[in-house]
Design an enzyme around this catalytic site. Structure first.
Site, PDB file in Angstrom:
ATOM      1  N   GLU A   1      -3.647  -0.198   8.185  1.00 41.06           N
ATOM      2  CA  GLU A   1      -3.009   0.173   8.741  1.00 41.06           C
ATOM      3  C   GLU A   1      -2.366  -0.457  10.281  1.00 41.06           C
ATOM      4  O   GLU A   1      -3.154  -0.158  10.725  1.00 41.06           O
ATOM      5  CB  GLU A   1      -1.834   2.000   9.343  1.00 41.06           C
ATOM      6  CG  GLU A   1      -1.369   2.510   7.529  1.00 41.06           C
ATOM      7  CD  GLU A   1      -0.876   3.703   7.970  1.00 41.06           C
ATOM      8  OE1 GLU A   1      -1.066   4.405   8.827  1.00 41.06           O
ATOM      9  OE2 GLU A   1      -1.512   4.652   6.873  1.00 41.06           O
TER      10      GLU A   1
ATOM     11  N   TYR B   1      -4.308   1.487  15.617  1.00 45.00           N
ATOM     12  CA  TYR B   1      -2.614   1.492  16.486  1.00 45.00           C
ATOM     13  C   TYR B   1      -3.032   1.529  18.225  1.00 45.00           C
ATOM     14  O   TYR B   1      -2.252   0.873  18.976  1.00 45.00           O
ATOM     15  CB  TYR B   1      -2.388   3.437  16.527  1.00 45.00           C
ATOM     16  CG  TYR B   1      -1.600   3.156  14.982  1.00 45.00           C
ATOM     17  CD1 TYR B   1      -2.209   3.938  13.518  1.00 45.00           C
ATOM     18  CD2 TYR B   1      -0.935   3.262  14.579  1.00 45.00           C
ATOM     19  CE1 TYR B   1      -1.898   3.648  12.784  1.00 45.00           C
ATOM     20  CE2 TYR B   1       0.381   2.469  13.554  1.00 45.00           C
ATOM     21  CZ  TYR B   1      -0.435   2.999  13.073  1.00 45.00           C
ATOM     22  OH  TYR B   1       0.098   3.708  11.058  1.00 45.00           O
TER      23      TYR B   1
ATOM     24  N   HIS C   1      -2.638  11.386   0.883  1.00 46.87           N
ATOM     25  CA  HIS C   1      -2.185  10.853   1.818  1.00 46.87           C
ATOM     26  C   HIS C   1      -1.540  12.346   2.795  1.00 46.87           C
ATOM     27  O   HIS C   1      -0.522  12.376   2.613  1.00 46.87           O
ATOM     28  CB  HIS C   1      -1.234   9.894   2.464  1.00 46.87           C
ATOM     29  CG  HIS C   1      -0.845   8.782   3.178  1.00 46.87           C
ATOM     30  ND1 HIS C   1      -1.047   8.278   3.758  1.00 46.87           N
ATOM     31  CD2 HIS C   1      -0.560   9.269   4.913  1.00 46.87           C
ATOM     32  CE1 HIS C   1      -0.576   7.039   4.574  1.00 46.87           C
ATOM     33  NE2 HIS C   1      -0.011   8.431   5.670  1.00 46.87           N
TER      34      HIS C   1
ATOM     35  N   ASN D   1      -6.806   1.651   9.891  1.00 46.78           N
ATOM     36  CA  ASN D   1      -5.681   1.801  10.225  1.00 46.78           C
ATOM     37  C   ASN D   1      -6.063   2.293  12.151  1.00 46.78           C
ATOM     38  O   ASN D   1      -6.521   3.025  12.246  1.00 46.78           O
ATOM     39  CB  ASN D   1      -4.961   3.586  10.276  1.00 46.78           C
ATOM     40  CG  ASN D   1      -5.058   3.156   8.316  1.00 46.78           C
ATOM     41  OD1 ASN D   1      -5.187   2.646   8.214  1.00 46.78           O
ATOM     42  ND2 ASN D   1      -4.260   4.765   8.335  1.00 46.78           N
TER      43      ASN D   1
ATOM     44  N   ARG E   1       0.891  -1.332  -0.213  1.00 49.57           N
ATOM     45  CA  ARG E   1      -0.234   0.248   0.078  1.00 49.57           C
ATOM     46  C   ARG E   1       0.754   0.868   0.060  1.00 49.57           C
ATOM     47  O   ARG E   1       1.681   1.495   1.039  1.00 49.57           O
ATOM     48  CB  ARG E   1      -0.374   0.039   1.162  1.00 49.57           C
ATOM     49  CG  ARG E   1      -1.744   1.166   1.568  1.00 49.57           C
ATOM     50  CD  ARG E   1      -2.820   1.381   2.569  1.00 49.57           C
ATOM     51  NE  ARG E   1      -3.203   2.722   2.440  1.00 49.57           N
ATOM     52  CZ  ARG E   1      -3.346   3.738   3.668  1.00 49.57           C
ATOM     53  NH1 ARG E   1      -2.620   3.197   4.133  1.00 49.57           N
ATOM     54  NH2 ARG E   1      -3.874   4.831   3.020  1.00 49.57           N
TER      55      ARG E   1
ATOM     56  N   GLU F   1      -7.124   8.284   6.530  1.00 40.54           N
ATOM     57  CA  GLU F   1      -6.989   9.073   7.523  1.00 40.54           C
ATOM     58  C   GLU F   1      -7.843  11.085   7.584  1.00 40.54           C
ATOM     59  O   GLU F   1      -7.439  12.029   8.006  1.00 40.54           O
ATOM     60  CB  GLU F   1      -5.990   9.011   8.268  1.00 40.54           C
ATOM     61  CG  GLU F   1      -5.447   7.615   8.573  1.00 40.54           C
ATOM     62  CD  GLU F   1      -4.647   7.696   9.825  1.00 40.54           C
ATOM     63  OE1 GLU F   1      -4.076   8.819  10.209  1.00 40.54           O
ATOM     64  OE2 GLU F   1      -4.494   6.993   9.860  1.00 40.54           O
TER      65      GLU F   1
HETATM   66  N1  LIG Z   1       1.655   8.488  13.700  1.00 41.86           N
HETATM   67  N2  LIG Z   1       1.477   7.105  13.016  1.00 41.86           N
HETATM   68  C1  LIG Z   1       2.046   6.115  12.462  1.00 41.86           C
HETATM   69  C2  LIG Z   1       1.227   6.074  11.022  1.00 41.86           C
HETATM   70  C3  LIG Z   1       1.512   7.622  10.239  1.00 41.86           C
HETATM   71  O1  LIG Z   1       2.621   7.224  10.058  1.00 41.86           O
HETATM   72  C4  LIG Z   1       0.683   7.666   9.060  1.00 41.86           C
HETATM   73  O2  LIG Z   1       1.428   8.355   7.972  1.00 41.86           O
HETATM   74  C5  LIG Z   1      -1.493   7.677   9.526  1.00 41.86           C
HETATM   75  O3  LIG Z   1      -1.593   7.352   7.878  1.00 41.86           O
HETATM   76  C6  LIG Z   1      -1.575   7.137  10.568  1.00 41.86           C
HETATM   77  O4  LIG Z   1      -0.809   7.439  11.189  1.00 41.86           O
HETATM   78  C7  LIG Z   1      -0.495   6.571  11.585  1.00 41.86           C
END
Ligand SMILES: N#[N+]C[C@@H]1[C@@H](O)[C@H](O)[C@@H](O)[C@@H]2O[C@H]12
Length: 452
Positions: A351, A294, A122, A292, A78, A167
């Site tokens: 993610e 975390y 992005h 995504n 991706r 996001e």
């Molecule tokens: N912080 N963090 C890691 C990661 C970031 O590096 C990505 O660009 C985003 O899509 C998402 O926030 C996650």
């Protein structure tokens, strides 16, 4: 019968990155600046004054990086396209050299049996469009759809899984409400407008895809389960606000055609009333949603802007370098909520990963190969894949997993201070060293998840 996890046939194992975080060379071959090129060169915006000018130099090292993906056994990759490489002014003139870069990358991925998953946006908005109001200008829905058309016509068929936005919550919360991310605005009036325009742009790009494309398109959201810090009514209300603001603000309009009512409560006078036709545009049928994940938030009522909520640190919790609690159960809970709320739309985990302090790639293994030991990351990944498997067994239609991230990279305004990669990058020599987690993930892929 073995109790080894069984992932569905065709479950896609991959990794994820984003253009501005790994490519470098932001202005090469006719590319225009993005808001992140500008933001990074604005004094005080980036930790240590780091910029994306070099990053992982992927713009020049892309072929070696695809070779590395092949060696790791990735089935999918991706990545995102830098809008201003394709359209330096954000609209109008196409920069063929920019298009050629991504066309070559896609062909190299396919030649190595790696499926591309392409994200249109992005976070790196062309600076020229920001000068025209960017996500605050309603015309951006058309600008974004036109950008999508250029890529659909050039790459659809070789690319069969498309993502419109990555996001949108971070784009608006970070870029327009709190100002920690580009373009660095701080306005409770701008944030809802940017949010809505992002979703109109999403809808317009999906609609455009249906006219041109023949494969799949979806939306990627970052969502996070909110758990009450106590059984008080105040904390329950705080959870409701936090959940609506982060988890429903984008999925509701995209999949249900309306916003959660809490947003008007949160933003009050700053929450506009939008015309019905906007919701029709936004709610375009999708082929999948990317999630995504975390961490979670244990949430309490507090005085904060604009949610009036706070996050309660867990005394016995394990935390990553970005201060996020390691809580795999939250992913299972979230996936079950998604199914219950939005139905059986296919889901990709687009993610999941963690930043931990990785010892420098100084040690070597018994064969003299450089080695980076990252046991905490392996433990994080193993537990979250287990949580995904639990959700699959509970009936959630999860189609794949994209580990964040393939490479250590530019963590936005945190610069290079946080390492999320399963591959260590020496930012001086640009040497790549697969960490133990990469070796482990290769085995997970080879055994289709049976060896977690
Ligand atoms: N912080 N963090 C890691 C990661 C970031 O590096 C990505 O660009 C985003 O899509 C998402 O926030 C996650």
């Amino acid at each position: 019968m073995s109790d080894a996890p069984v992932f569905p046939e065709g479950f896609l194992w991959g990794a994820a990155t984003a253009a501005h975080q790994i490519e470098g060379s932001p202005l090469a071959d006719g590319a225009g600046p993005s808001i992140w090129t500008r933001f990074a060169h604005t004094p005080g915006m980036m930790l240590n004054g780091d910029t994306g000018d070099v990053a992982c130099d992927h713009y020049n090292r892309w072929k070696g990086d695809v070779k590395l993906m092949r060696e790791l056994g990735l089935q999918a990759y991706r990545f995102s396209v830098s809008w201003s490489r394709i359209l330096p002014e954000g609209k109008g003139r196409v920069n063929q050299k920019g298009l050629d870069f991504y066309s070559r990358l896609v062909d190299e991925l396919l030649a190595n049996d790696i499926e591309p998953l392409l994200t249109l946006y992005h976070w790196d908005l062309p600076a020229a469009l920001d000068d025209r109001g960017g996500w605050l200008n309603p015309d951006i829905a058309d600008w974004f759809a036109d950008y999508g058309r250029v890529l659909y016509r050039a790459l659809d068929g070789r690319v069969k899984k498309w993502v419109t936005l990555n996001e949108p919550w971070v784009v608006t919360d970070g870029g327009y409400l709190h100002g920690a991310l580009a373009p660095g605005h701080r306005s409770r009036f701008e944030a809802p407008i940017a949010s809505h325009h992002l979703m109109r742009a999403h809808g317009a790009a999906v609609k455009a895809y249906r006219e041109i494309g023949k494969h799949e398109i979806g939306l990627v959201v970052n969502i996070e389960p909110k758990y009450p810090a106590s059984d008080s009514a105040e904390d329950a209300a705080a959870v409701r606000r936090a959940h609506a603001y982060m988890n429903e603000q984008y999925l509701h309009p995209a999949l249900l055609g309306h916003y959660p009512p809490e947003l008007k409560e949160i933003f009050g006078e700053a929450w506009p009333e939008w015309p019905a036709e906007d919701y029709e545009l936004i709610k375009q049928p999708l082929d999948f949603v990317g999630i995504n994940y975390y961490t979670r938030s244990v949430t309490k009522a507090a005085t904060s802007y604009p949610l009036n909520t706070g996050v309660v640190k867990q005394p016995l919790g394990t935390y990553t370098e970005t201060g996020w609690e390691v809580f795999p159960q939250g992913l299972t809970d979230l996936l079950l909520w998604f199914k219950q709320t939005y139905g059986d739309l296919p889901v990709y985990i687009t993610e999941n990963g963690a930043a931990f302090f990785d010892p420098p790639a100084a040690s070597v293994d018994e064969n003299g190969n450089r080695r980076v030991r990252d046991p905490l990351r392996m433990d994080y990944l193993r537990k979250h894949l287990g949580a995904i498997h639990d959700a699959i067994r509970a009936g959630v239609d999860i189609r794949g997993y994209m580990l964040w991230s393939l490479l250590d990279n530019l963590e936005w305004s945190l610069g290079y201070s946080k390492r999320f990669g399963m591959v260590h990058v020496n930012y001086v020599t640009q040497e790549r060293t697969p960490k133990d987690s990469a070796r482990w993930y290769s085995e997970v892929i080879r055994t289709h998840g049976r060896k977690l």
